[in-house]
Design an enzyme around this catalytic site. Sequence first.
Site, short mmCIF file in Angstrom:
data_model
loop_
_atom_site.label_atom_id
_atom_site.label_comp_id
_atom_site.label_asym_id
_atom_site.label_seq_id
_atom_site.Cartn_x
_atom_site.Cartn_y
_atom_site.Cartn_z
N ASP A 250 29.81 28.54 -7.99
CA ASP A 250 30.64 29.84 -8.39
C ASP A 250 29.98 30.95 -9.15
O ASP A 250 30.39 32.16 -9.13
CB ASP A 250 31.89 29.21 -9.29
N ASN A 260 29.31 25.24 -10.91
CA ASN A 260 30.04 24.81 -10.12
C ASN A 260 31.23 23.96 -10.68
O ASN A 260 31.32 23.49 -11.52
CB ASN A 260 29.01 24.00 -8.92
O1 MRU Z 1 38.39 25.45 -8.28
P1 MRU Z 1 38.07 25.95 -6.94
O2 MRU Z 1 38.45 25.03 -5.90
O3 MRU Z 1 38.01 27.29 -6.74
O4 MRU Z 1 36.08 25.61 -7.11
C1 MRU Z 1 35.72 25.70 -5.73
C2 MRU Z 1 34.07 25.52 -6.16
O5 MRU Z 1 33.46 24.83 -7.13
C3 MRU Z 1 33.01 25.88 -4.85
O6 MRU Z 1 32.08 24.61 -5.02
C4 MRU Z 1 32.56 26.92 -5.09
O7 MRU Z 1 33.53 27.98 -5.47
C5 MRU Z 1 31.85 27.40 -3.89
S1 MRU Z 1 32.81 27.62 -2.57
C6 MRU Z 1 31.99 28.16 -1.25
#
Ligand code: MRU
Length: 375
Positions: A250, A260
Amino acid sequence: MAAFATPRPSGDPAPYRALVHPRGARYIEAIDQRALPHAVVMARIDNADTAALAIRKMWVRGAPLIGAVGAYGLALALDHDASDAALAKAHVALDATRPTAVNLRWALDRVCNAVRPLSEDERADAAWREADAICREDEGINHAIGTHGLALLREIASRKSGPLNVMTHCNAGALATCGWGTATAPLFLAHAEGLALHVWVSETRPRLQGANLTAWEMQRRGVPHTLFADVASSLLMRRGDVDVVLVGTDRVAANGDVCNKIGTYGKALAARDNDVPFYVALPSPTLDASLASGAGIPIETRSPEEVIAITGRDDWGQTTTVAIAPEGTRAVNYAFDLTPARLVSGLITERGVVAADRDAIGAMFPERFAVAERA
Ligand code: MRU
């Protein structure tokens, strides 16, 4: 930066799309991922408030997709009122939905910088074009990550017999992006070319993005996979059942620290302890060169309810939420964690695989560091 032209997009052949902007429409449609894997529900987003709600309540989630929906959210706001005040208000409202994925701020700033110099009459159309461009580029970036990641998987596979066992965490798939996914792009390309592959899918408590979304994508694309409880990660690595760990992110800081989904750090520690390579798929919009290290990354905390209760389908096909802890139990819900750069074997970007260190990342993305230094 002619040397680093944007990669030629190569369309994701998937029979599903997380986000669609019908040609000429002044709305978008997105899969409401809360209903997956049991139902594919398309949600229409036709105003900025609904775009913000969709991000906050996680109808849509995943860093690149959050950025794309944020961009369309600004376009929808400008359709309603294209004044400077309205633009600033919409930027603040959308940016406040979720704090960790830097793609949101990146996309909102990009659209604002593109439309601010224009007259109010021109702004909304320009914002829709910019949001469309962000989506197109995202798909191209992910395909390029897929190509560089595929070379890495082939190389690891060439050193062993039998299928290549790849562990992933959360969902960094096509559902989290505008196509291909980030961590999944190398897997989908490897499977498509016939490389023998098996994916360990970590359930990813508390919201179960692995069980609900990644398993669904692997099934839809016919990729062999096995779901496991997050807590089994280290045992699987210690048993030698995992050849490589591949996750999304992220936000990556200038020094290569990786933020992440909660649980990623534990997998990185177990990988290091068992000599399993640990790679992170990093599209450049997710790089935050303005942060010297991960210490500055805001970690989202979400409702304790997400930990205390769990949602699934019962024997009658009804989706139900049930409590798994005694009434009144106190719970904490960190949505992300930080993996220090020292535990990362490499970052798979659209320009190639790079070490998780400042000099290497800076050499591969000089323009991102230049922007950060000017800011
Ligand atoms: O809380 P989320 O579902 O938005 O978290 C998503 C993640 O941690 C993913 O691994 C990250 O955003 C990469 S998406 C290509």
